[in-house]
Design a protein around this motif. Sequence first.
Motif, short mmCIF file in Angstrom:
data_model
loop_
_atom_site.label_atom_id
_atom_site.label_comp_id
_atom_site.label_asym_id
_atom_site.label_seq_id
_atom_site.Cartn_x
_atom_site.Cartn_y
_atom_site.Cartn_z
N TYR A 118 46.04 -31.18 -68.49
CA TYR A 118 46.74 -31.33 -67.22
C TYR A 118 45.81 -31.87 -66.13
N ALA A 119 44.56 -31.38 -66.11
CA ALA A 119 43.61 -31.89 -65.12
C ALA A 119 43.32 -33.37 -65.35
N ALA A 120 43.17 -33.75 -66.61
CA ALA A 120 42.94 -35.16 -66.93
C ALA A 120 44.16 -36.00 -66.56
N SER A 121 45.35 -35.45 -66.74
CA SER A 121 46.57 -36.17 -66.37
C SER A 121 46.63 -36.42 -64.87
N ALA A 122 46.17 -35.42 -64.08
CA ALA A 122 46.13 -35.61 -62.63
C ALA A 122 45.22 -36.77 -62.26
N TYR A 123 44.11 -36.88 -62.97
CA TYR A 123 43.16 -37.97 -62.69
C TYR A 123 43.71 -39.32 -63.16
N ILE A 124 44.33 -39.32 -64.35
CA ILE A 124 44.81 -40.58 -64.92
C ILE A 124 46.00 -41.13 -64.14
N PHE A 125 46.96 -40.25 -63.86
CA PHE A 125 48.20 -40.70 -63.22
C PHE A 125 48.18 -40.59 -61.71
N ARG A 126 47.07 -40.04 -61.15
CA ARG A 126 46.95 -39.88 -59.71
C ARG A 126 48.10 -39.07 -59.12
N GLN A 127 48.46 -37.98 -59.81
CA GLN A 127 49.55 -37.12 -59.35
C GLN A 127 49.03 -35.68 -59.24
N SER A 128 49.18 -35.10 -58.07
CA SER A 128 48.66 -33.75 -57.84
C SER A 128 49.47 -32.66 -58.55
N PHE A 129 50.68 -32.99 -58.99
CA PHE A 129 51.52 -32.01 -59.68
C PHE A 129 50.79 -31.37 -60.86
N TRP A 130 50.04 -32.18 -61.60
CA TRP A 130 49.36 -31.65 -62.79
C TRP A 130 48.28 -30.65 -62.43
N LEU A 131 47.72 -30.76 -61.23
CA LEU A 131 46.71 -29.80 -60.81
C LEU A 131 47.30 -28.42 -60.57
N TYR A 132 48.56 -28.36 -60.15
CA TYR A 132 49.21 -27.05 -60.01
C TYR A 132 49.27 -26.34 -61.36
N LEU A 133 49.57 -27.10 -62.41
CA LEU A 133 49.64 -26.51 -63.75
C LEU A 133 48.26 -26.05 -64.23
N SER A 134 47.28 -26.93 -64.11
CA SER A 134 45.94 -26.58 -64.60
C SER A 134 45.33 -25.44 -63.80
N ASN A 135 45.51 -25.45 -62.48
CA ASN A 135 44.95 -24.38 -61.65
C ASN A 135 45.65 -23.05 -61.87
N THR A 136 46.91 -23.09 -62.25
CA THR A 136 47.62 -21.84 -62.57
C THR A 136 47.19 -21.29 -63.92
N LEU A 137 46.86 -22.17 -64.85
CA LEU A 137 46.44 -21.72 -66.17
C LEU A 137 45.08 -21.03 -66.14
N VAL A 138 44.20 -21.42 -65.24
CA VAL A 138 42.85 -20.85 -65.21
C VAL A 138 42.88 -19.34 -65.02
N PRO A 139 43.62 -18.77 -64.03
CA PRO A 139 43.67 -17.31 -63.92
C PRO A 139 44.29 -16.64 -65.15
N ILE A 140 45.26 -17.29 -65.77
CA ILE A 140 45.85 -16.72 -66.98
C ILE A 140 44.83 -16.68 -68.10
N ILE A 141 44.02 -17.73 -68.23
CA ILE A 141 42.96 -17.75 -69.23
C ILE A 141 41.95 -16.65 -68.95
N VAL A 142 41.63 -16.44 -67.67
CA VAL A 142 40.70 -15.38 -67.30
C VAL A 142 41.25 -14.01 -67.69
N LEU A 143 42.53 -13.78 -67.42
CA LEU A 143 43.15 -12.49 -67.76
C LEU A 143 43.13 -12.26 -69.27
N LEU A 144 43.46 -13.29 -70.04
CA LEU A 144 43.44 -13.16 -71.49
C LEU A 144 42.02 -12.90 -72.01
N THR A 145 41.04 -13.56 -71.39
CA THR A 145 39.65 -13.35 -71.80
C THR A 145 39.21 -11.93 -71.50
#
Length: 208
Positions: free
Chosen positions: A93-120
């Motif tokens: 998702y972060a790479a998609s934000a860079y490739i397509f120049r759309q901030s929408f993908w950053l919402y997805l990637s930034n939301t996944l990071v806390p979930i990954i932390v909780l699972l860890t």
Amino acid sequence: VRTAFLFFAAYAFPVWLAQVMAHNAVPLAWRGLGLALAAPIYIAFGLAARRVRSEYTWPLYSMGYALTAIGAMVAFDNVLIAIYVLTLDAVVYAASAYIFRQSFWLYLSNTLVPIIVLLTLHYNDALTAPWVSGVFTGLAFLYFFIGQWFNRSKHPERNEVQSKDAASVRPFALPFHSIGYVLSAVAMAIASNDKILAIEVYSAGVAL
């Protein structure tokens, strides 16, 4: 007509891949990882197909991003594999934000990071209020500084309107600021049951 057949081919391949893994008795979580690994390959093929004809990208992109979700759902049979799959999804998702120049993908990637932390934390038996509130507060500050970096970086399109929107938040900064502030609020809510912890986390929240 070619695009229609490409849809069939793009959507049929993951089904075939899942059947092959099931036939070989691959554990369910590893099947999810296999499907998730196919997602960036689909997106890469979509980027290559874009040079030939823009219509060819839709079957590949749609299946690629669908596989990020399908792979994650299947992989939750194993917490460790789910962490790997979600990390891969966040990178996609972060790479998609860079490739397509759309901030929408950053919402997805930034939301996944806390979930990954909780699972860890859950995987390491450290899912406690001090750990969660501390990590969430740290992520809130990290997101804030990354957002500020995006907000202050120079963009070609802002040269003409810099004086008019100097106080506005840049599109790529907003996903970091908004989710960072949400994380700080969640951290304060989690820390409220412990007096000392609440003082520390609330102080950090006030500073933020």
